[in-house]
Structure formats: C-alpha cells, structure tokens
Enzyme design. Structure first.
Site, PDB file in Angstrom:
ATOM      1  N   ASP A 194       0.868  -1.183   0.000  1.00 58.10           N
ATOM      2  CA  ASP A 194       0.000   0.000   0.000  1.00 58.10           C
ATOM      3  C   ASP A 194       0.907   1.237   0.000  1.00 58.10           C
ATOM      4  OD1 ASP A 194      -3.020   0.817   1.803  1.00 58.10           O
ATOM      5  OD2 ASP A 194      -1.727   2.121   0.640  1.00 58.10           O
TER       6      ASP A 194
ATOM      7  N   ASP B 134      -3.396   2.248  -5.658  1.00 62.96           N
ATOM      8  CA  ASP B 134      -2.149   2.252  -4.873  1.00 62.96           C
ATOM      9  C   ASP B 134      -1.962   1.010  -4.009  1.00 62.96           C
ATOM     10  OD1 ASP B 134      -3.789   2.722  -2.566  1.00 62.96           O
ATOM     11  OD2 ASP B 134      -2.146   3.865  -1.669  1.00 62.96           O
ATOM     12  N   GLU B 135      -2.794   0.002  -4.235  1.00 62.82           N
ATOM     13  CA  GLU B 135      -2.791  -1.121  -3.307  1.00 62.82           C
ATOM     14  C   GLU B 135      -2.946  -2.440  -4.047  1.00 62.82           C
ATOM     15  OE1 GLU B 135      -6.084  -0.568  -0.632  1.00 62.82           O
ATOM     16  OE2 GLU B 135      -5.898  -2.621   0.079  1.00 62.82           O
TER      17      GLU B 135
HETATM   18  P1  TTP Z   1      -5.248   4.953   0.808  1.00 64.89           P
HETATM   19  O1  TTP Z   1      -4.209   3.921   0.553  1.00 64.89           O
HETATM   20  O2  TTP Z   1      -6.386   4.583   1.695  1.00 64.89           O
HETATM   21  O3  TTP Z   1      -4.590   6.240   1.462  1.00 64.89           O
HETATM   22  P2  TTP Z   1      -3.192   6.912   1.179  1.00 64.89           P
HETATM   23  O4  TTP Z   1      -2.346   6.121   0.244  1.00 64.89           O
HETATM   24  O5  TTP Z   1      -3.413   8.335   0.759  1.00 64.89           O
HETATM   25  O6  TTP Z   1      -2.544   6.961   2.620  1.00 64.89           O
HETATM   26  P3  TTP Z   1      -1.950   5.752   3.479  1.00 64.89           P
HETATM   27  O7  TTP Z   1      -0.523   6.101   3.693  1.00 64.89           O
HETATM   28  O8  TTP Z   1      -2.741   5.757   4.749  1.00 64.89           O
HETATM   29  O9  TTP Z   1      -2.147   4.498   2.672  1.00 64.89           O
HETATM   30  O10 TTP Z   1      -5.847   5.456  -0.556  1.00 64.89           O
HETATM   31  C1  TTP Z   1      -5.072   5.571  -1.724  1.00 64.89           C
HETATM   32  C2  TTP Z   1      -5.494   6.787  -2.527  1.00 64.89           C
HETATM   33  O11 TTP Z   1      -6.891   6.670  -2.841  1.00 64.89           O
HETATM   34  C3  TTP Z   1      -5.340   8.079  -1.768  1.00 64.89           C
HETATM   35  O12 TTP Z   1      -4.040   8.643  -1.931  1.00 64.89           O
HETATM   36  C4  TTP Z   1      -6.423   8.926  -2.363  1.00 64.89           C
HETATM   37  C5  TTP Z   1      -7.495   7.951  -2.773  1.00 64.89           C
HETATM   38  N1  TTP Z   1      -8.595   7.979  -1.784  1.00 64.89           N
HETATM   39  C6  TTP Z   1      -9.695   8.780  -2.054  1.00 64.89           C
HETATM   40  O13 TTP Z   1      -9.765   9.423  -3.095  1.00 64.89           O
HETATM   41  N2  TTP Z   1     -10.708   8.837  -1.123  1.00 64.89           N
HETATM   42  C7  TTP Z   1     -10.671   8.135   0.062  1.00 64.89           C
HETATM   43  O14 TTP Z   1     -11.613   8.237   0.880  1.00 64.89           O
HETATM   44  C8  TTP Z   1      -9.524   7.308   0.309  1.00 64.89           C
HETATM   45  C9  TTP Z   1      -9.419   6.526   1.599  1.00 64.89           C
HETATM   46  C10 TTP Z   1      -8.517   7.269  -0.636  1.00 64.89           C
HETATM   47 MG    MG Z   2      -2.125   4.064   0.502  1.00 64.20          MG
END
Ligand code: TTP
Ligand code: MG
Length: 395
Positions: free
Chosen positions: A11, A107-108
């Site tokens: 992630d 991103d995952e």
């Molecule tokens: P996430 O992996 O949940 O968050 P992140 O990568 O920004 O942060 P973390 O370090 O906690 O993993 O989500 C990936 C991307 O998806 C995030 O950068 C933006 C998008 N996203 C949204 O657009 N809306 C949301 O509610 C979430 C949770 C994520």
């Molecule tokens: Mg993330």
C-alpha cells in the site's frame, strides 16, 4: 491440510499527496491536502500528507472541516491521469515477483509469492527489494505487509505505516496481536457491522471469539465469515488481473420479485455503471463494448451490446446501457446486468479525455474524491438510488 501461503500486501503511503510533493519539492514536509478546494461546499479530502494528518485531517472528511483543522495547508486538486501512470510503474515491479498479483485500487495490491519463494531468498527479501526498487524508480515510499493470508498481509501493511514492513507469520501470532484490539481490525467489519456488534457488547476481537453465537445471530452467514477472519482464517485466493487477458467487468442483480419497471432497471444500470467504471479505471482498461444482460421471469436470457469508441467513463457507460435497456422487449424481468468487454490494450487518449470535456472531468474528479467510497454522487446517481430504495420499500 491446505498449503500454507505467503502473501505480500503493498500500500503506497499518502499516495496522491506523495506524488504531488515528489513533483513539487516546495511541498515537501508541508501539510498538503489533495481533494476539493476549501471553497467547495460539498467536496471532501481525497488524501493528505502525514504532516496534515497531525492536525486530524483524514480521507473522506468534508473539505470545510479539513480547512478548519489545518487552514495553512496547501490544497490541490487530484490529477488522476498522473496517478494512473505512476501506478502502472510500480505494478510492473510487483509483477516481477509473481504472476499472481491482484490490484485492489490504484495504490494497493496483493502478491501471492508462495510459488516464487524458491527463486528468491524469502518473502522478507522480496518485500525489501520491492520497497527499494519502488523508491528508486518512482521516488515514492510504500508500506508492506507479509502474511499467511490476504487479510493478515493487509493488516500487517497497516502496522508500521508510513514506509513500514511487518510480518504476521502464523495464526498464533495473529491471535496474540489482535486479541485486545477493536473489532474494526477484522477484515470485513465496516462501520455498520461495528455499530451492530458494539450495541451487543462486542468490542474487541476476543469478544468475537467468546460470543460467536451472538455474532451469528446478529449477522447471519456474514457473521460466520467474520468469526473465521477474527480467528485468523481467510480462504480467499489472490486473483490476478491480467490486463491483457481481462475479458469482461460486470455487475448484475437478481430481483426478489420480477419487474416491468423500466426506470428501476435503468437505476440499477446507473449504480452498476459507477462500479464498473471505477474498476476499469483502476485497471487502466478502456472498453469498446457495453452489454446489458436481461433474464426474464421464464428464464429466457437476452443480451444487447453496443460497440463504440473505447471508454471507461461512467456517463458513457450508463447512457449506452440506457439505450440498450430501451431497446428490449418489456416483460417481467428477473435479472439485469451491465458489463464492459472488448478492452483496448493501448489506449490513445483523445483530446476530449485529456482536455476540458465537462463530463469526463467530473467523472475523474468523482473517481478521485470518493467514487469508490460512495462519498460523492452525481444527481443521476442520487435519483437512481432513490428509485431503488422506493421500490425496495414498497415490496
Ligand atoms: P489509501 O491507501 O487509503 O490512502 P493513502 O495512500 O493516501 O494513505 P496511506 O498512507 O494511509 O495508505 O488510498 C489511496 C489513494 O486513494 C489516496 O491517496 C487517495 C485515494 N482515496 C480517495 O480518493 N478517497 C478516500 O476516501 C480514500 C481513503 C482514498
Ligand atoms: Mg495508501
């Protein structure tokens, strides 16, 4: 006994925000909020840098609340095309360790490395190599979890965020780790189930273990699954999405009672269009064909398709589905489905898609700031959901 698996979950850290600060060093170390602009009354936060998280800003928070908590942050609109390009680069790195890679969002993803372990030293070396190569090639950090199942790998990747690496080697370790934690760490427990279980006095994972009957009574079959997951059992397999071989992406529903209400069918088409558009975008796929499938009450199945310029845009998909629904013979319908197929492998972006075509831009913004999470909806989706609820209430 089932073969022990080794799964890696990756992630990216603060993904959209990390890409933006990589591309503009002035933003490094600053609170950065990617999403709607503070002046936008209905908008939400897509994500924010860890510096902004210190002020309590979170994904999906109303942007006005984020501004109240952190007025000195830099606010930026998401650039989904850019994130899709970056995503393709690190996904390629993941694919060099296994052919069983499943993308969950931009991103995952999960990588099943069970069969690759004989080629590489061990899972830890693979994880460290992925982190190093990702940083070298994209300038971004990620968090990695190694588990014996998909759920444990995901939990592990959240343990040491950002730039983390954590291993959950077996069930015993898992149970010790989560025993006293909130039930929300259990994969599959969302806000609703959490509330239901909390009301029944089930707060920690251990509570689930000792109050199994209650969980099943409250959540039925889903409760049984949740108990298994809480005990560290997850039978899911990593399902690889081979972009080139993906045949179709679709959604369908079987009604409890047959219907001849065309607006009801079209409302489902809208809901499905959003879901499959999101999935296609995550996979970087553009479909040339949209298909509507109908099963009538006498079990006769028909499909109607339309082939056109490749798209993954929500509006294109539901409009084509509506045209197709208009063309069917209207008699009692038992099932309706919408699917995309005939994917174009190398999509040449048109000026409309890159430029200012309002529908495309709206679609992209919604996908970025909540399409997947159901936070932002277009008027047409609100109407569609209203119609579906109306029909369900009247049954
Ligand atoms: P996430 O992996 O949940 O968050 P992140 O990568 O920004 O942060 P973390 O370090 O906690 O993993 O989500 C990936 C991307 O998806 C995030 O950068 C933006 C998008 N996203 C949204 O657009 N809306 C949301 O509610 C979430 C949770 C994520
Ligand atoms: Mg993330």
């Amino acid at each position: 006994m089932a073969k022990v698996k080794t799964i890696i979950h990756v992630d990216m850290d603060a993904f959209f925000a990390a890409v933006e600060s990589r591309d503009n060093p002035d933003l490094k170390g600053k609170p950065l909020i990617v999403g709607a602009m503070p002046t936008d009354k209905r908008g939400v936060v897509s994500t924010c840098s860890y510096e902004a998280r210190v002020f309590g800003v979170r994904s999906a928070m109303p942007i006005s609340e984020a501004y109240r908590r952190c007025p000195h942050a830099v606010f930026l609109s998401p650039d989904i095309r850019k994130y899709e390009r970056v995503s393709r680069v690190f996904r390629e790195i993941w694919c060099s360790y296994s052919d069983k890679v499943e993308y969950v969002s931009l991103d995952e993803g999960y990588i099943d490395v069970t069969a690759s372990l004989s080629l590489f030293k061990d899972a830890l070396s693979i994880a460290n190599e992925i982190k190093r190569r990702t940083l070298d090639v994209t300038g971004l950090t990620c968090s990695i979890g190694i588990g014996y199942s998909m759920a444990t790998a995901k939990l592990a990747s959240e343990e040491k965020k950002p730039d983390g690496l954590f291993v959950i080697p077996d069930e015993e370790f898992f149970r010790r780790l989560v025993k006293d934690r909130s039930i929300k760490v259990v994969f599959g427990i969302g806000t609703k189930s959490q509330e239901t279980l909390n009301k029944a006095g089930i707060f920690t994972v251990k509570d689930i273990w000792v109050k199994k009957d209650k969980v099943i009574k409250l959540l039925g079959n889903r409760g049984r699954q949740i108990i298994e997951l809480a005990e560290g059992v997850d039978r899911r397999e990593v399902v690889p999405h081979d972009d080139a071989d993906a045949k179709s992406i679709g959604k369908e529903v079987t009604f409890q009672y047959d219907t001849t209400d065309i607006d009801y069918l079209k409302s489902y088409a809208v809901v499905f269009a959003r879901k499959i558009s999101h999935k296609a975008r995550c996979l970087g796929l553009f479909a040339q064909t949209v298909t509507v499938k109908i099963t009538y009450s006498d079990m006769v199945v028909i499909t109607r398709s339309k082939t056109q310029r490749a798209t993954n845009c929500f509006e294109d998909i539901y409009k084509l589905a509506w045209e197709l629904i208009d063309s069917i013979d209207l008699r009692p319908v038992r099932l309706v489905g919408v699917s995309l197929s005939n994917f174009e492998k190398y999509h040449q972006y048109t000026l409309d898609e890159i430029g200012d075509k309002p529908a495309g831009r709206m679609d992209e913004t919604i996908a970025a700031i909540g399409g997947k999470y159901g936070i932002i909806k277009t008027g047409i989706e609100v109407e569609a959901e209203h119609k579906i609820n109306q029909v369900l209430d009247s049954l």
